[in-house]
Design a protein around this motif. Structure first.
Motif: not given
Length: 164
Positions: A45-71
């Protein structure tokens, strides 16, 4: 006015062997499977370009943050807990790990007293920190306890104690 709040009271550090196994399995699942799926998806998702409007990037980054917080939480919690492997020597009294049968008037209910990380109302698992468990600790079959619940004061008679 700040958002800081004083932390709540710490839960008891006890956990059953079954509960510890469940926490370790969850940690392993998060670290070895879920995180390994999210990281490549985040990179793509990060390789697709503009990250500020990339919904997939924003979603995956949030998902990774939640996983890391729980870990992080699970790793710290597993270092803090004390695993109770064996039942107590005196099985005639209520201690951690006991399964109690209570007479609640016309209804009999069963609860197992477990650690704060193992609470499961569907299985009848209550925390050792709950008002009911605190009132029952040290009681014998036949004893009656009164418990201040959030909605009322309730009376229970301890019918049976079992350890698995």
């Amino acid at each position: 006015m700040g958002r800081w709040r004083e932390p709540g009271p710490r839960s008891s550090p006890y956990i059953t062997a079954e509960g510890e196994r469940a926490l370790r399995d969850e940690l392993r699942e998060l670290w070895l499977r879920r995180r390994q799926e999210v990281v490549p998806a985040l990179s793509a998702a990060a390789a697709e370009g503009d990250r500020s409007e990339n919904a997939e990037y924003i979603y995956r980054k949030k998902q990774l943050g939640e996983i890391d917080r729980r870990v992080r939480y699970l790793s710290r919690r597993l270092d803090e807990v004390t695993v109770v492997h064996a039942p107590p020597a005196r099985r005639d009294k209520v201690f951690f790990g006991a399964t109690v049968t209570l007479d609640r008037g016309e209804v009999e209910v069963r609860y197992r007293i477990v650690g704060a990380d193992e609470i499961d109302s569907a299985r009848g698992y209550i925390s050792i920190d709950s008002p009911l468990a605190r009132a029952l600790l040290g009681c014998r079959a036949g004893d009656t306890v009164e418990v201040d619940l959030p909605e009322c004061r309730e009376r229970f008679r301890l019918v049976a104690i079992a350890y698995s």
